[in-house]
Design a protein around this motif. Structure first.
Motif, PDB file in Angstrom:
ATOM      1  N   ARG A  15       0.779  -1.326   0.130  1.00 34.44           N
ATOM      2  CA  ARG A  15      -0.104   0.218  -0.084  1.00 34.44           C
ATOM      3  C   ARG A  15       0.944   1.218  -0.021  1.00 34.44           C
ATOM      4  O   ARG A  15       2.008   1.286   0.761  1.00 34.44           O
ATOM      5  CB  ARG A  15      -0.832   0.013   1.223  1.00 34.44           C
ATOM      6  N   ARG A  16       0.467   2.272  -0.588  1.00 37.64           N
ATOM      7  CA  ARG A  16       1.054   3.346  -0.716  1.00 37.64           C
ATOM      8  C   ARG A  16       0.808   4.002   0.552  1.00 37.64           C
ATOM      9  O   ARG A  16      -0.293   4.081   1.272  1.00 37.64           O
ATOM     10  CB  ARG A  16       0.690   4.307  -1.977  1.00 37.64           C
ATOM     11  N   PRO A  17       1.749   4.743   1.231  1.00 39.05           N
ATOM     12  CA  PRO A  17       1.701   5.581   2.403  1.00 39.05           C
ATOM     13  C   PRO A  17       0.469   6.714   2.231  1.00 39.05           C
ATOM     14  O   PRO A  17       0.396   7.392   0.963  1.00 39.05           O
ATOM     15  CB  PRO A  17       2.740   6.268   2.904  1.00 39.05           C
ATOM     16  N   ALA A  18      -0.285   6.954   3.119  1.00 39.01           N
ATOM     17  CA  ALA A  18      -1.370   7.879   2.967  1.00 39.01           C
ATOM     18  C   ALA A  18      -0.730   9.272   2.916  1.00 39.01           C
ATOM     19  O   ALA A  18       0.129   9.604   3.751  1.00 39.01           O
ATOM     20  CB  ALA A  18      -2.403   7.847   4.152  1.00 39.01           C
ATOM     21  N   ARG A  19      -1.512  10.158   1.821  1.00 41.50           N
ATOM     22  CA  ARG A  19      -0.896  11.480   2.005  1.00 41.50           C
ATOM     23  C   ARG A  19      -1.592  12.329   2.826  1.00 41.50           C
ATOM     24  O   ARG A  19      -2.833  12.023   2.955  1.00 41.50           O
ATOM     25  CB  ARG A  19      -1.164  12.119   0.576  1.00 41.50           C
ATOM     26  N   ARG A  20      -0.713  13.111   3.529  1.00 45.60           N
ATOM     27  CA  ARG A  20      -1.406  13.882   4.655  1.00 45.60           C
ATOM     28  C   ARG A  20      -0.803  15.419   4.454  1.00 45.60           C
ATOM     29  O   ARG A  20       0.201  15.448   4.013  1.00 45.60           O
ATOM     30  CB  ARG A  20      -0.954  13.400   6.203  1.00 45.60           C
ATOM     31  N   ARG A  21      -1.797  16.092   4.665  1.00 42.55           N
ATOM     32  CA  ARG A  21      -1.630  17.514   4.514  1.00 42.55           C
ATOM     33  C   ARG A  21      -0.643  18.009   5.553  1.00 42.55           C
ATOM     34  O   ARG A  21      -0.784  17.800   6.836  1.00 42.55           O
ATOM     35  CB  ARG A  21      -2.624  18.463   4.401  1.00 42.55           C
ATOM     36  N   PRO A  22       0.448  18.503   5.479  1.00 36.26           N
ATOM     37  CA  PRO A  22       1.336  19.132   6.329  1.00 36.26           C
ATOM     38  C   PRO A  22       0.776  20.442   6.980  1.00 36.26           C
ATOM     39  O   PRO A  22       0.017  21.223   6.202  1.00 36.26           O
ATOM     40  CB  PRO A  22       2.689  19.664   5.614  1.00 36.26           C
TER      41      PRO A  22
END
Length: 132
Positions: A15-22
């Motif tokens: 799985r790709r790591p979840a994109r989180r807004r910084p």
């Protein structure tokens, strides 16, 4: 993302790591200046003042039951204290509190709760009269 095992060549799907807004840490500490009223209120502060959760406040805003933020700064919403106060005053005028001597006791209607054949009666309009 597909990776092959070095020993057997078997495909392994990762799985790709979840994109989180910084989140800009200064947005949690610094606030834009508000000269006339004091300080801005964040989403969390407004929700705490209204005794609801921040997610409920977001829902109220999307359903147009609460005014949108007066300022959006560094991806965060800010309200003026006067905006929240004005909304509370308008909202609490709509709420009817029980009178001190209680609600007037009136005889229930003689109309049965069900119509012909035992079916419920459809009520199309209700008129509420509040006597002082």
């Amino acid at each position: 993302m597909v990776v092959q095992c070095p020993k057997c060549g078997h495909k392994i799907y990762q799985r790709r790591p979840a994109r989180r807004r910084p989140i800009d840490p200064s947005a949690l500490v610094e606030r834009p200046p508000l000269l006339e009223e004091g300080d801005w209120l964040t989403t969390e502060q407004v929700a705490a003042e209204l005794s609801i959760k921040p997610a409920s406040l977001a829902s109220m805003i999307s359903r147009k039951r609460f005014p949108k933020a007066d300022l959006k700064w560094r991806r965060r919403n800010y309200w003026k204290p006067s905006t929240v106060k004005r909304w509370q005053d308008e909202e609490f005028q709509r709420i009817v509190f029980m009178p001190a001597d209680g609600w007037p006791q009136e005889e229930p209607s003689e109309t049965p709760p069900r119509g012909e054949g035992g079916r419920f009666i459809k009520i199309e309009a209700v008129e509420i009269i509040i006597r002082p």
